[in-house]
Design a protein around this motif. Structure first.
Motif, PDB file in Angstrom:
ATOM      1  N   PHE A  26      -1.241   7.752  -0.553  1.00 24.60           N
ATOM      2  CA  PHE A  26      -0.918   6.506  -0.889  1.00 24.60           C
ATOM      3  C   PHE A  26       0.367   6.297  -0.286  1.00 24.60           C
ATOM      4  CE2 PHE A  26       1.003   3.114  -3.723  1.00 24.60           C
ATOM      5  CZ  PHE A  26       0.416   2.269  -3.093  1.00 24.60           C
ATOM      6  N   ASP A  27       0.569   5.630   0.918  1.00 25.06           N
ATOM      7  CA  ASP A  27       1.791   5.529   1.804  1.00 25.06           C
ATOM      8  C   ASP A  27       1.779   3.999   2.157  1.00 25.06           C
ATOM      9  OD1 ASP A  27       3.867   5.183   3.658  1.00 25.06           O
ATOM     10  OD2 ASP A  27       3.468   7.212   4.699  1.00 25.06           O
TER      11      ASP A  27
ATOM     12  N   TYR B  42      -5.037   7.609  -7.094  1.00 28.81           N
ATOM     13  CA  TYR B  42      -4.189   7.172  -5.760  1.00 28.81           C
ATOM     14  C   TYR B  42      -5.204   6.374  -4.916  1.00 28.81           C
ATOM     15  CZ  TYR B  42      -0.520  10.318  -7.151  1.00 28.81           C
ATOM     16  OH  TYR B  42       0.700  10.775  -7.723  1.00 28.81           O
ATOM     17  N   SER B  43      -6.524   6.643  -5.038  1.00 25.38           N
ATOM     18  CA  SER B  43      -7.395   5.808  -4.320  1.00 25.38           C
ATOM     19  C   SER B  43      -7.298   4.549  -4.930  1.00 25.38           C
ATOM     20  CB  SER B  43      -8.556   6.356  -4.298  1.00 25.38           C
ATOM     21  OG  SER B  43      -8.819   7.713  -3.698  1.00 25.38           O
ATOM     22  N   GLU B  44      -7.257   4.505  -6.338  1.00 25.62           N
ATOM     23  CA  GLU B  44      -7.189   3.091  -6.959  1.00 25.62           C
ATOM     24  C   GLU B  44      -5.957   2.395  -6.473  1.00 25.62           C
ATOM     25  OE1 GLU B  44      -8.274  -0.137  -9.385  1.00 25.62           O
ATOM     26  OE2 GLU B  44      -9.550   1.524  -8.640  1.00 25.62           O
TER      27      GLU B  44
ATOM     28  N   HIS C 257      -8.169  -6.547  10.944  1.00 24.43           N
ATOM     29  CA  HIS C 257      -8.043  -5.126  11.029  1.00 24.43           C
ATOM     30  C   HIS C 257      -9.449  -4.535  10.454  1.00 24.43           C
ATOM     31  CE1 HIS C 257      -3.761  -5.203  11.846  1.00 24.43           C
ATOM     32  NE2 HIS C 257      -3.851  -5.968  10.944  1.00 24.43           N
ATOM     33  N   THR C 258      -9.624  -3.338  11.310  1.00 25.67           N
ATOM     34  CA  THR C 258     -10.960  -2.511  10.615  1.00 25.67           C
ATOM     35  C   THR C 258     -10.257  -1.460   9.688  1.00 25.67           C
ATOM     36  OG1 THR C 258     -12.128  -2.941  12.612  1.00 25.67           O
ATOM     37  CG2 THR C 258     -12.600  -1.090  11.382  1.00 25.67           C
ATOM     38  N   VAL C 259     -10.515  -1.671   8.480  1.00 21.75           N
ATOM     39  CA  VAL C 259     -10.023  -0.596   7.651  1.00 21.75           C
ATOM     40  C   VAL C 259     -11.278   0.183   6.773  1.00 21.75           C
ATOM     41  CG1 VAL C 259      -8.623  -0.404   5.549  1.00 21.75           C
ATOM     42  CG2 VAL C 259      -7.974  -2.198   7.080  1.00 21.75           C
ATOM     43  N   VAL C 260     -11.159   1.442   6.887  1.00 22.37           N
ATOM     44  CA  VAL C 260     -11.852   2.398   5.966  1.00 22.37           C
ATOM     45  C   VAL C 260     -11.154   3.126   4.987  1.00 22.37           C
ATOM     46  CG1 VAL C 260     -13.712   4.161   6.171  1.00 22.37           C
ATOM     47  CG2 VAL C 260     -13.528   2.541   7.832  1.00 22.37           C
ATOM     48  N   LEU C 261     -11.595   3.277   3.819  1.00 17.28           N
ATOM     49  CA  LEU C 261     -10.849   3.881   2.785  1.00 17.28           C
ATOM     50  C   LEU C 261     -11.866   4.931   2.122  1.00 17.28           C
ATOM     51  CD1 LEU C 261      -8.574   4.236   0.700  1.00 17.28           C
ATOM     52  CD2 LEU C 261      -9.665   2.612  -0.876  1.00 17.28           C
ATOM     53  N   TYR C 262     -11.444   6.345   2.320  1.00 18.33           N
ATOM     54  CA  TYR C 262     -12.171   7.375   1.807  1.00 18.33           C
ATOM     55  C   TYR C 262     -11.541   7.683   0.326  1.00 18.33           C
ATOM     56  CZ  TYR C 262     -13.953   7.848   6.591  1.00 18.33           C
ATOM     57  OH  TYR C 262     -14.471   7.928   7.953  1.00 18.33           O
ATOM     58  N   THR C 263     -12.685   7.588  -0.661  1.00 18.15           N
ATOM     59  CA  THR C 263     -12.222   7.796  -2.068  1.00 18.15           C
ATOM     60  C   THR C 263     -12.986   8.908  -2.585  1.00 18.15           C
ATOM     61  OG1 THR C 263     -13.687   6.341  -2.734  1.00 18.15           O
ATOM     62  CG2 THR C 263     -11.525   5.413  -2.028  1.00 18.15           C
TER      63      THR C 263
END
Length: 87
Positions: free
Chosen positions: A71-72, A20-22, A8-14
């Motif tokens: 965060f779901d 919640y990002s953590e 999967h291609t996953v990008v996390l904006y923090t």
């Protein structure tokens, strides 16, 4: 023999000290999922991308083009193909 899960291609904006990002980081890591992290405090382009995705704050996780705002855990797992039944 366990089936291979697709990549999967996953990008996390923090941003900064977002707890919640953590939580998303830790969740992705617990799943063995690689991801690209974009800190909107340090990268103005990332902030613009986040706004285009409909996010007003962080975290926003984009998995194969689908945005999960906040965060779901259930939505993240669903998009990654994880469920309590295929662990």
């Amino acid at each position: 023999m366990p089936s291979e899960r697709p990549a999967h291609t996953v990008v996390l904006y923090t941003q900064g000290a977002c707890e919640y990002s953590e939580m998303v980081r830790l969740h992705l890591e617990s799943r063995g999922q690689k991801y690209t992290e974009k800190d909107i405090d340090l990268d103005p382009g990332a902030r613009d991308e986040l706004l285009q995705l409909g996010g007003q704050g962080t975290p926003v996780t984009v998995i194969d083009g689908e945005a999960v705002i906040g965060f779901d855990e259930e939505s993240i797992d669903e998009l990654l193909g994880h469920s309590p039944y295929n662990e």
